[in-house]
Design a protein around this motif. Sequence first.
Motif, PDB file in Angstrom:
ATOM      1  N   ASP A 277      44.190  49.687  54.323  1.00  8.76           N
ATOM      2  CA  ASP A 277      44.759  50.935  54.848  1.00  8.76           C
ATOM      3  C   ASP A 277      44.716  52.070  53.833  1.00  8.76           C
ATOM      4  OD1 ASP A 277      45.414  49.668  57.269  1.00  8.76           O
ATOM      5  OD2 ASP A 277      47.281  48.886  56.396  1.00  8.76           O
ATOM      6  N   HIS A 278      44.218  51.779  52.631  1.00 14.25           N
ATOM      7  CA  HIS A 278      44.199  52.785  51.561  1.00 14.25           C
ATOM      8  C   HIS A 278      42.837  52.770  50.864  1.00 14.25           C
ATOM      9  CE1 HIS A 278      48.590  53.280  51.932  1.00 14.25           C
ATOM     10  NE2 HIS A 278      48.581  51.982  52.179  1.00 14.25           N
ATOM     11  N   PRO A 279      41.787  53.162  51.555  1.00 13.75           N
ATOM     12  CA  PRO A 279      40.422  53.064  50.995  1.00 13.75           C
ATOM     13  C   PRO A 279      40.195  53.953  49.775  1.00 13.75           C
ATOM     14  CG  PRO A 279      40.428  54.321  53.038  1.00 13.75           C
ATOM     15  CD  PRO A 279      41.785  53.711  52.921  1.00 13.75           C
ATOM     16  N   GLY A 280      40.990  54.980  49.591  1.00 17.20           N
ATOM     17  CA  GLY A 280      40.805  55.867  48.446  1.00 17.20           C
ATOM     18  C   GLY A 280      41.624  55.487  47.233  1.00 17.20           C
ATOM     19  N   THR A 281      42.331  54.359  47.302  1.00 19.76           N
ATOM     20  CA  THR A 281      43.213  53.916  46.221  1.00 19.76           C
ATOM     21  C   THR A 281      42.651  52.677  45.553  1.00 19.76           C
ATOM     22  OG1 THR A 281      45.156  54.765  47.405  1.00 19.76           O
ATOM     23  CG2 THR A 281      45.559  53.175  45.645  1.00 19.76           C
ATOM     24  N   GLU A 282      42.715  52.639  44.224  1.00 23.76           N
ATOM     25  CA  GLU A 282      42.287  51.441  43.492  1.00 23.76           C
ATOM     26  C   GLU A 282      43.497  50.541  43.275  1.00 23.76           C
ATOM     27  OE1 GLU A 282      40.092  50.106  39.297  1.00 23.76           O
ATOM     28  OE2 GLU A 282      40.115  52.211  39.920  1.00 23.76           O
ATOM     29  N   PHE A 283      43.354  49.254  43.608  1.00 27.68           N
ATOM     30  CA  PHE A 283      44.436  48.275  43.473  1.00 27.68           C
ATOM     31  C   PHE A 283      44.086  47.251  42.402  1.00 27.68           C
ATOM     32  CE2 PHE A 283      45.133  50.022  47.620  1.00 27.68           C
ATOM     33  CZ  PHE A 283      46.478  49.875  47.907  1.00 27.68           C
ATOM     34  N   MET A 284      45.083  46.885  41.592  1.00 29.70           N
ATOM     35  CA  MET A 284      44.942  45.782  40.655  1.00 29.70           C
ATOM     36  C   MET A 284      46.220  44.964  40.671  1.00 29.70           C
ATOM     37  SD  MET A 284      42.759  47.215  37.372  1.00 29.70           S
ATOM     38  CE  MET A 284      42.356  45.522  36.868  1.00 29.70           C
ATOM     39  N   TYR A 285      46.116  43.698  40.221  1.00 31.11           N
ATOM     40  CA  TYR A 285      47.216  42.748  40.328  1.00 31.11           C
ATOM     41  C   TYR A 285      47.340  41.953  39.039  1.00 31.11           C
ATOM     42  CZ  TYR A 285      46.369  43.880  45.198  1.00 31.11           C
ATOM     43  OH  TYR A 285      46.167  44.562  46.386  1.00 31.11           O
ATOM     44  N   TRP A 286      48.601  41.737  38.638  1.00 26.48           N
ATOM     45  CA  TRP A 286      48.829  40.976  37.413  1.00 26.48           C
ATOM     46  C   TRP A 286      48.338  39.544  37.584  1.00 26.48           C
ATOM     47  CZ3 TRP A 286      53.020  37.410  35.788  1.00 26.48           C
ATOM     48  CH2 TRP A 286      52.916  37.099  34.423  1.00 26.48           C
ATOM     49  N   ILE A 287      47.693  39.005  36.560  1.00 24.70           N
ATOM     50  CA  ILE A 287      47.101  37.661  36.465  1.00 24.70           C
ATOM     51  C   ILE A 287      46.247  37.324  37.704  1.00 24.70           C
ATOM     52  CG2 ILE A 287      48.735  36.782  34.775  1.00 24.70           C
ATOM     53  CD1 ILE A 287      50.113  35.188  37.026  1.00 24.70           C
ATOM     54  N   GLU A 288      45.539  38.300  38.239  1.00 20.18           N
ATOM     55  CA  GLU A 288      44.724  38.056  39.428  1.00 20.18           C
ATOM     56  C   GLU A 288      43.655  36.994  39.165  1.00 20.18           C
ATOM     57  OE1 GLU A 288      42.392  40.519  42.920  1.00 20.18           O
ATOM     58  OE2 GLU A 288      42.573  41.434  40.933  1.00 20.18           O
ATOM     59  N   LYS A 289      43.030  37.026  37.986  1.00 21.75           N
ATOM     60  CA  LYS A 289      41.980  36.049  37.688  1.00 21.75           C
ATOM     61  C   LYS A 289      42.528  34.625  37.762  1.00 21.75           C
ATOM     62  CE  LYS A 289      39.361  39.112  34.604  1.00 21.75           C
ATOM     63  NZ  LYS A 289      38.937  39.348  33.205  1.00 21.75           N
ATOM     64  N   SER A 290      43.728  34.428  37.263  1.00 24.59           N
ATOM     65  CA  SER A 290      44.320  33.093  37.305  1.00 24.59           C
ATOM     66  C   SER A 290      44.710  32.701  38.723  1.00 24.59           C
ATOM     67  CB  SER A 290      45.562  33.035  36.403  1.00 24.59           C
ATOM     68  OG  SER A 290      45.201  33.196  35.041  1.00 24.59           O
ATOM     69  N   ILE A 291      45.245  33.645  39.482  1.00 23.14           N
ATOM     70  CA  ILE A 291      45.626  33.362  40.874  1.00 23.14           C
ATOM     71  C   ILE A 291      44.400  32.955  41.685  1.00 23.14           C
ATOM     72  CG2 ILE A 291      46.465  34.419  43.022  1.00 23.14           C
ATOM     73  CD1 ILE A 291      48.413  36.052  41.315  1.00 23.14           C
ATOM     74  N   LEU A 292      43.294  33.645  41.475  1.00 21.64           N
ATOM     75  CA  LEU A 292      42.085  33.344  42.247  1.00 21.64           C
ATOM     76  C   LEU A 292      41.549  31.942  41.966  1.00 21.64           C
ATOM     77  CD1 LEU A 292      40.216  36.785  42.012  1.00 21.64           C
ATOM     78  CD2 LEU A 292      41.369  35.798  44.023  1.00 21.64           C
ATOM     79  N   CYS A 293      41.860  31.388  40.817  1.00 24.11           N
ATOM     80  CA  CYS A 293      41.437  30.026  40.511  1.00 24.11           C
ATOM     81  C   CYS A 293      42.112  29.003  41.421  1.00 24.11           C
ATOM     82  CB  CYS A 293      41.748  29.685  39.046  1.00 24.11           C
ATOM     83  SG  CYS A 293      40.706  30.561  37.851  1.00 24.11           S
ATOM     84  N   TYR A 294      43.255  29.375  42.002  1.00 29.59           N
ATOM     85  CA  TYR A 294      44.003  28.446  42.837  1.00 29.59           C
ATOM     86  C   TYR A 294      43.774  28.688  44.319  1.00 29.59           C
ATOM     87  CZ  TYR A 294      46.710  26.884  38.786  1.00 29.59           C
ATOM     88  OH  TYR A 294      47.094  26.338  37.592  1.00 29.59           O
ATOM     89  N   LEU A 295      43.085  29.753  44.676  1.00 26.05           N
ATOM     90  CA  LEU A 295      42.891  30.089  46.085  1.00 26.05           C
ATOM     91  C   LEU A 295      41.540  29.594  46.601  1.00 26.05           C
ATOM     92  CD1 LEU A 295      44.339  33.703  46.105  1.00 26.05           C
ATOM     93  CD2 LEU A 295      45.407  31.624  46.981  1.00 26.05           C
TER      94      LEU A 295
END
Length: 295
Positions: A277-295
Motif C-alpha cells: 500500500d506504500h509503493p513510494g516508501t522504502e521498508f527495512m526490518y530489524w534482523i530481517e536476514k536472520s528471520i528469513l532463514c526461518y521462513l
Amino acid sequence: MERNKVTPDNITEEDHRLFALLSLYLNHTSDFISKEDIEEIVNYGVSAEYAFSVVFAAALGLDIVDKPEDKDLFNNYFTKMIHQLDPNEYYNNPYFKNIRIPAIRIGNSELKYEQYKPYEGFVCNDIITTQEGRQIPQIGFFEADFMFPAVLENNRIWMTITPNEIETMKDPVAKAFGNVLTFGLGLGYYAYMISEKNQVERVTVVENNENVIQLFKQYILPQFKNSKKITIIQSDAFEYAQEHMAKEKYDFVFTDLWHDVSDGMDLYLRMKGFEQDHPGTEFMYWIEKSILCYL
C-alpha cells in the motif's frame, strides 16, 4: 566417503543440530567459559578466538577429536561463527560516547547498564548464509567485562544496545533518508543514529509502552543533539500503520518490534503486508536476514 558427501539435506540437518545446541547454551549457560579455560589453551600457541571455539564446542557437547560428525560440524561452522570483539569499536560508537544511562525504574520498566562477562558468548550479528547453503549464526565474546545499556521489563532484559543491535542496524541507519518512521523505541539508538544524518529531516517513533516513552523522554532524549527532529507517538504499531502511515507520506520505515527471531516472525510478516500500500516508501526490518532463514 559417503559421510563426507555434502547434500542440501545434510546441510539442513547440521544447521538444525547446531541451532538447537546453541539455543540451549545461550539460554542457560552463556557464561560457562572462564578466563582460565581460555588461557590454558592459549598457552599452546593458538589465538584466544580459536581457544574459545574449542572450549565452546566442548560446552555444546561436541567431541571434535573422536567423533567425525562433531569434527565436521566444527570445521564447517566454527571458523565463520566465532568472533573475538574489540570493546573499543563499540565504546567509540556515537551513542555510547554521547549518551549516559542513569539507573531509573518507572512502573515495571527499569533503565540500567547490564554487562557481558569475560568470554560470555552472545549473538553478535545476523545469521550468514554460505554459498553451499549453510546458515551460520554469529557468536561474539569479549576478553573483559563489557557494559551496555538495557531496559528491563519485570526484571527481564527486553531492550538493549549491544554489538548485535549496532551491527544489525548499520544498514537501516545508512539507508534512512527524508521523513522517517520507526516502529519501536527501545533506548532510542536507531532514532539517535539517524537524527545525526543530514539526509534525515524528521524522525517519528511509534511506541506502545508508556513507561519506556517516559524513561526515554525524561532521561535520554534531552541528551540528543538533534532532539527537535524526533517525535514520539504512543500507539500500537499495527494500528498506526493501518490508520496513519499513509497520511504522513514517509520516505523510509524501519520496524524493530521484536526481541529475537522466535517472537519476530509473525510480527515481521504482518508488517510486511503494509508494503504493497506504500509503493513510494522504502521498508527495512530489524534482523530481517536472520528471520528469513526461518521462513
